[in-house]
Design a protein around this motif. Structure first.
Motif, mmCIF file in Angstrom:
data_model
loop_
_atom_site.group_PDB
_atom_site.id
_atom_site.type_symbol
_atom_site.label_atom_id
_atom_site.label_comp_id
_atom_site.label_asym_id
_atom_site.label_seq_id
_atom_site.Cartn_x
_atom_site.Cartn_y
_atom_site.Cartn_z
ATOM 1 N N GLU A 65 0.830 -1.210 0.000
ATOM 2 C CA GLU A 65 0.000 0.000 0.000
ATOM 3 C C GLU A 65 0.863 1.259 0.000
ATOM 4 N N LEU A 66 1.860 1.289 0.887
ATOM 5 C CA LEU A 66 2.721 2.472 0.976
ATOM 6 C C LEU A 66 3.580 2.647 -0.268
ATOM 7 N N GLU A 67 4.033 1.557 -0.857
ATOM 8 C CA GLU A 67 4.792 1.635 -2.112
ATOM 9 C C GLU A 67 3.952 2.269 -3.209
ATOM 10 N N ALA A 68 2.660 1.939 -3.244
ATOM 11 C CA ALA A 68 1.767 2.515 -4.257
ATOM 12 C C ALA A 68 1.663 4.031 -4.071
ATOM 13 N N TYR A 69 1.556 4.481 -2.819
ATOM 14 C CA TYR A 69 1.546 5.933 -2.564
ATOM 15 C C TYR A 69 2.846 6.562 -3.050
ATOM 16 N N GLU A 70 3.966 5.908 -2.748
ATOM 17 C CA GLU A 70 5.270 6.428 -3.150
ATOM 18 C C GLU A 70 5.371 6.526 -4.671
ATOM 19 N N LYS A 71 4.903 5.511 -5.377
ATOM 20 C CA LYS A 71 4.945 5.521 -6.844
ATOM 21 C C LYS A 71 4.093 6.624 -7.439
ATOM 22 N N CYS A 72 3.060 7.042 -6.696
ATOM 23 C CA CYS A 72 2.196 8.146 -7.144
ATOM 24 C C CYS A 72 2.772 9.511 -6.761
ATOM 25 N N GLY A 73 3.936 9.504 -6.126
ATOM 26 C CA GLY A 73 4.590 10.756 -5.759
ATOM 27 C C GLY A 73 4.079 11.377 -4.475
ATOM 28 N N ILE A 74 3.398 10.578 -3.636
ATOM 29 C CA ILE A 74 2.886 11.082 -2.367
ATOM 30 C C ILE A 74 4.008 11.030 -1.330
ATOM 31 N N PRO A 75 4.451 12.188 -0.822
ATOM 32 C CA PRO A 75 5.496 12.164 0.206
ATOM 33 C C PRO A 75 4.953 11.599 1.514
ATOM 34 N N MET A 76 5.782 10.851 2.206
ATOM 35 C CA MET A 76 5.408 10.264 3.491
ATOM 36 C C MET A 76 6.414 10.691 4.545
ATOM 37 N N SER A 77 5.900 10.827 5.770
ATOM 38 C CA SER A 77 6.785 11.171 6.884
ATOM 39 C C SER A 77 6.362 10.395 8.114
ATOM 40 N N MET A 78 7.299 10.322 9.038
ATOM 41 C CA MET A 78 7.037 9.655 10.308
ATOM 42 C C MET A 78 7.613 10.553 11.401
ATOM 43 N N ASP A 79 6.753 10.993 12.301
ATOM 44 C CA ASP A 79 7.146 11.906 13.377
ATOM 45 C C ASP A 79 7.855 13.140 12.828
ATOM 46 N N GLY A 80 7.346 13.664 11.723
ATOM 47 C CA GLY A 80 7.862 14.908 11.154
ATOM 48 C C GLY A 80 9.068 14.770 10.247
ATOM 49 N N GLU A 81 9.568 13.573 10.065
ATOM 50 C CA GLU A 81 10.750 13.343 9.218
ATOM 51 C C GLU A 81 10.352 12.533 7.989
ATOM 52 N N PRO A 82 10.930 12.851 6.818
ATOM 53 C CA PRO A 82 10.626 12.045 5.626
ATOM 54 C C PRO A 82 10.943 10.575 5.898
ATOM 55 N N ALA A 83 10.086 9.682 5.381
ATOM 56 C CA ALA A 83 10.277 8.252 5.615
ATOM 57 C C ALA A 83 9.860 7.454 4.390
ATOM 58 N N SER A 84 10.546 6.360 4.169
ATOM 59 C CA SER A 84 10.226 5.458 3.057
ATOM 60 C C SER A 84 9.197 4.429 3.533
ATOM 61 N N PRO A 85 8.551 3.753 2.605
ATOM 62 C CA PRO A 85 7.629 2.683 3.007
ATOM 63 C C PRO A 85 8.295 1.652 3.924
ATOM 64 N N LEU A 86 9.521 1.278 3.618
ATOM 65 C CA LEU A 86 10.216 0.275 4.430
ATOM 66 C C LEU A 86 10.460 0.792 5.851
ATOM 67 N N GLN A 87 10.857 2.050 5.997
ATOM 68 C CA GLN A 87 11.073 2.614 7.325
ATOM 69 C C GLN A 87 9.778 2.622 8.136
ATOM 70 N N ILE A 88 8.676 2.968 7.490
ATOM 71 C CA ILE A 88 7.391 3.037 8.180
ATOM 72 C C ILE A 88 6.943 1.648 8.610
ATOM 73 N N VAL A 89 7.039 0.683 7.712
ATOM 74 C CA VAL A 89 6.635 -0.684 8.054
ATOM 75 C C VAL A 89 7.517 -1.240 9.164
ATOM 76 N N ASN A 90 8.826 -1.011 9.078
ATOM 77 C CA ASN A 90 9.729 -1.496 10.132
ATOM 78 C C ASN A 90 9.382 -0.890 11.486
ATOM 79 N N ALA A 91 9.037 0.389 11.512
ATOM 80 C CA ALA A 91 8.668 1.030 12.776
ATOM 81 C C ALA A 91 7.392 0.411 13.334
ATOM 82 N N HIS A 92 6.433 0.119 12.461
ATOM 83 C CA HIS A 92 5.205 -0.528 12.921
ATOM 84 C C HIS A 92 5.493 -1.934 13.455
ATOM 85 N N MET A 93 6.373 -2.641 12.811
ATOM 86 C CA MET A 93 6.700 -4.001 13.242
ATOM 87 C C MET A 93 7.444 -3.995 14.580
#
Length: 73
Positions: free
Chosen positions: A14-42
């Protein structure tokens, strides 16, 4: 693959699809990749993350996706 692994795999897709559409993502105010976000959730222990969808006021489309850590009480 167990159900937990499948849940995180789907979350990553799901997050990769957002990234491919050019949607920026962040975690706690810092830019984050799908892998970083999933790892933090895990790796979460007593913290969880809340999604914040930022919409474009003119088009109504998704502009950004933020994840904010929330502390468990």
């Amino acid at each position: 693959m167990n159900s937990t692994e499948e849940k995180y795999r789907q979350f990553f897709i799901e997050l990769e699809a957002y990234e491919k559409c050019g949607i920026p993502m962040s975690m706690d105010g810092e830019p984050a990749s799908p892998l970083q976000i999933v790892n933090a959730h895990m790796a979460k222990e007593s913290n969880a993350y809340m999604r914040d969808y930022v919409m474009d006021d003119e088009t109504g489309s998704l502009k950004e996706l933020h994840f904010q850590k929330i502390a468990a009480k």
